[in-house]
Each structure stands twice: as structure tokens, then as C-alpha cells.
Motif scaffolding. Sequence first.
Motif: not given
Length: 377
Positions: A74-84, A104-107, A136-137, A145-148
Motif C-alpha cells: 500500500r503506497s502513499m504519497q505525503l506532502y509536507g514542508v515541516d520535518p516535525a 514524498t512529493n517535491w514536484g 521522515t526516514v 517502511v521505505p521512504v522515497t
Amino acid sequence: MVSPVPPVTIGPYTIDPPVVLAPMAGITNVAFRRLCREYGAGLYVCEMITARAVVERDPKTRHMMTFDEDESPRSMQLYGVDPATMAEAVKIIIGEGLADHVDTNWGCPVAKVCRRGGGAALPYKRKLFANIIAATVAAAQPHGVPVTAKFRVGIDDEHHTYLDAGRIAEAEGAAAVALHARTAAQRYSGQADWDHVTRLKETVTTIPVLGNGDIFTSADALAMMAKTGCDGVVVGRGCLGRPWLFGELQAAFRGEPVPAGPNLGEVARVLRRHAELLVEHDGPDKGLRDLRKHMAWYFMGFPVGSPLRRQLSMISTLPELDALLAQLDQDAPFPTAGEGPRGRQGSPGKVTLPYGWLDDPDDPSVPFAADVMHSGG
């Protein structure tokens, strides 16, 4: 015929064929992912989720985080700007067993996001980007859980960020990176420059590098891999109205004959299946409203008259849909005009950034109010 393309490994998961459905806002919900998965294997990413909405337990966001029982990983893309905030969102997702992989989304090139320092603007801030990936990692890795990370070439032609982003993501523990080979200024216009995928592959050497941009056919995917040496492909707009593309990709990547495109009758059956799945997920009102935007994509290049196209774009019930689909020329063959660009294109434009954004790429400050809801890129 080509030799089989080897699978790609992302954390504990083997992706075979190495094909990823790109997260697309309002598109890659559980209904569309299931439809695509019925044609072929790969990694199917849900539409982008905002980390802050996860932390705030927004009900609409929780509904978007729906997966099929047999969907794995189950693959989920997260968007955020704050490490916490990103770390807290990942802890919630893992703690409640909601996903097995976090992208993680940077596009995102959307103006309201970039002008606040989010999306494709953020990797310019190298330390902030590193802090977010690291946090995040750190939240995900102990649970397997891998982070990409998926990003663009940069802000514009004067401010390329992708090589730094690739090196940083690799150093901070990302399991793979993906590059949409356009700048934010290009948005979805013009052509993706696959040479950047080549350079990223030469720069990032210990984790898989995936290429994204202008993959509309299985031949495009094989051409990108041959040209760039990338480890896999990410397919976005190319599958709009063409979920069977994943069957074509699976065949091509396994060195098997690629099936012919469907005739109009088969397209109608696929569209009807899509309608059923959307109704199951969202109910008839929202589900069929959602289906309307897919109509032009499904019928692209087919001989469907304007009055019927207009009626199909306004359907509100399944019986109404059935009656209209029955009027189609079921035997009309798949058109060559059905291949090629679809979905968002638009024009390039100047990227508006926060005041002073380009002054210090090593400033780790979190941009204010940049984690708003938006569409991915």
C-alpha cells in the motif's frame, strides 16, 4: 522483442515490472488504482496526502487514504514542508497500519504552493529538504517502511535542484528517487528532457532511480530506460483514460508481445467498470461526478460525435451511462490518435517564490503556511 527488464527493489518490496503509477490528485483513488491493477503488476501510489491533514485527522483525507484489501504494498504519497509534521504523520500512518510505503512529493508546480516555498520550490533549500527526508526516514525505517522522494529538475532553467536533491535523499536514507524531467516553470508543457534522468542516474548510485515524463506508450517506457539507464518508470498522464497501459507495459517489460489497443466497445466496458468502482468508493453522486472528467480521455481519437460526448460528460446515473454507451460504435478500432499527450499541458510560466527565497539555499527555516491542500506534480 526486447529482453525482459529486471525488477526494482524498494526497501523490502520487489516491484516487477518496475512500473509506478504516479500519484495524481483527484485521479489515483482506490477505484482507479484497482482498475489499473487489473491489467498488470507494479507499484500503484494513492493520490497525494497532505501531512498536516493526517496529523489533524481530517475525515476527507482519511477517506482518500483507502486501499483495497489485496493491494500490496500500500503506497502513499505525503506532502509536507515541516520535518516535525512529516514525522508525526508517518508515525500515525504506520501506527494505525495505513500504508507500507511512503513517497514524498517535491514536484508540485502549482503557483499557490511554490509562492509559499512548497512543492518544487522546496528542494532549493538544501538543509530544509535534508531535514525533512531525515525526519521522515527516521519515523518510518524502524518499522521497515521505505521512504522515497519524487522531484522535478528544479524551479526553472537557472535553478536546477535535482542533482542535489538526489544526493541528499540518498544520503538521508531514501530507498529510491524519481525525477519528473521538467522544471516547475515548464509545468506540464513542452517535452520532458530525459537527459536529466541520465545525469541523476549517474549521480545517485546506491538506490534505484526512476524516470517520469512523457511516457504515453510501452515503447516510450522502453525508450526512456534504454536512453537513460534508469531502473524503472513512473507513469502519470499517459494512463488517463488508458488503464490498460499497465498491461501493455507489463508485456513489454517481460519481453512479450504488446497487446493491441482496445476497440470502442472494450473501452466502453472499461469505463463502465471504472464507474462501478467509483460508485463503490464514493457513492453514486460523487462517484459519477468524478467520472465525468475521464470521458474525454477515454474517447480521445475515437469517432464519438460532439452531442454524445457532451451527454457523457454530464451523466449522473448508471442507467443513463449504460444508455449512452450503447450508442457507441462498438467495433470502432483503437485509433493511433488515441496515443500521445493527454491531461494537463498548459503553458510554461514564471515561478513566483517567497520574498528572498533564493538568497540562502542553506536556510533550514520552515516556510509559513506552505502545507496547504493542492495537486501533485
